[in-house]
Design an enzyme around this catalytic site. Structure first.
Site, short mmCIF file in Angstrom:
data_model
loop_
_atom_site.label_atom_id
_atom_site.label_comp_id
_atom_site.label_asym_id
_atom_site.label_seq_id
_atom_site.Cartn_x
_atom_site.Cartn_y
_atom_site.Cartn_z
N CYS A 8 1.89 -5.23 -4.12
CA CYS A 8 1.51 -5.57 -2.90
C CYS A 8 0.38 -6.33 -2.98
O CYS A 8 -0.53 -6.18 -3.24
CB CYS A 8 2.51 -5.16 -1.65
N ASN A 11 -2.22 -2.44 -0.74
CA ASN A 11 -1.61 -1.74 -1.29
C ASN A 11 -1.87 -0.46 -0.28
O ASN A 11 -1.90 0.89 -0.26
CB ASN A 11 -2.46 -1.26 -2.65
N CYS A 13 0.87 -1.35 2.37
CA CYS A 13 2.72 -0.64 3.10
C CYS A 13 3.38 -0.74 2.22
O CYS A 13 3.86 0.02 1.96
CB CYS A 13 2.37 -2.35 4.14
N ARG A 14 3.79 -2.29 1.39
CA ARG A 14 4.88 -1.96 0.63
C ARG A 14 4.59 -1.57 -0.91
O ARG A 14 5.90 -0.72 -1.13
CB ARG A 14 5.37 -3.95 0.16
N SER A 15 4.10 -1.55 -1.84
CA SER A 15 3.80 -0.64 -2.75
C SER A 15 3.93 0.15 -2.44
O SER A 15 4.33 1.32 -3.85
CB SER A 15 2.43 -0.92 -3.74
N ASP A 127 6.05 -8.59 3.94
CA ASP A 127 5.23 -8.12 4.03
C ASP A 127 5.40 -7.34 6.13
O ASP A 127 5.19 -8.48 6.64
CB ASP A 127 3.90 -8.64 4.33
#
Length: 166
Positions: A8, A11, A13-15, A127
């Site tokens: 993301c 690095n 939140c999402r990944s 996001d």
């Protein structure tokens, strides 16, 4: 060993959420010796930082542990080493495509392409950074479903077998 990298922007939140969820799914399937999982960001905003507190809280509520993860930026060598380099959205995928040597471009994709929801038009994991806690829950829902599809892909296409322990 199959190597999977989730990407993301920062690095945090999402990944890292995808990394923690997929690591849990791989372990539960008995494939932890056959699959290496990591995450990275396309930008250097948060290098060395743990995942966002809101992402960690949402993950813990569902039994995932991301506390030990630390943000890093994608490196040139990652394109060579990883078999799957999966972006959370089209913007991050575009950055990856610009940075990726042509001989490795076949490794790039969107995580959501492994989700049944992809055919319904949900192609990106949004996001949640500037939103509320519900955004982090939504990310988890999407990542869990796409992770199951990715695991099926790896199991079927790569022919890995679970490790049985006595």
């Amino acid at each position: 060993m199959i190597k999977v990298l989730f990407v993301c922007m920062g690095n945090i939140c999402r990944s890292p959420t995808a990394e923690a969820v997929f690591r849990h799914q791989v372990r539960a399937a008995g494939f932890e010796e056959a699959v290496h999982i990591d995450s990275a960001g396309t930008h250097d905003f948060h290098i060395g930082e743990p995942p966002d507190e809101r992402a960690q809280r949402a993950a813990v509520r569902r039994g995932y542990d991301a506390r030990e993860l630390r943000a890093r930026q994608i490196h040139e060598r990652d394109f060579e080493v990883y078999h799957y380099i999966l972006a959370m959205d089209r913007g991050n995928l575009a950055v990856l495509k610009r940075e990726c040597p042509p001989q490795y471009s076949h490794k790039l994709g969107l995580l959501m392409q492994y989700s049944k929801q992809f055919s319904e038009g949900i192609t990106e994991i949004p996001d949640p950074y500037f939103g509320g806690q519900q955004g982090f829950e939504h990310v988890l829902n999407l990542v869990e479903e796409a992770g199951r599809g990715l695991l099926d892909e790896i199991r079927n296409e790569k022919g890995i077998k679970p490790e049985f322990r006595s």
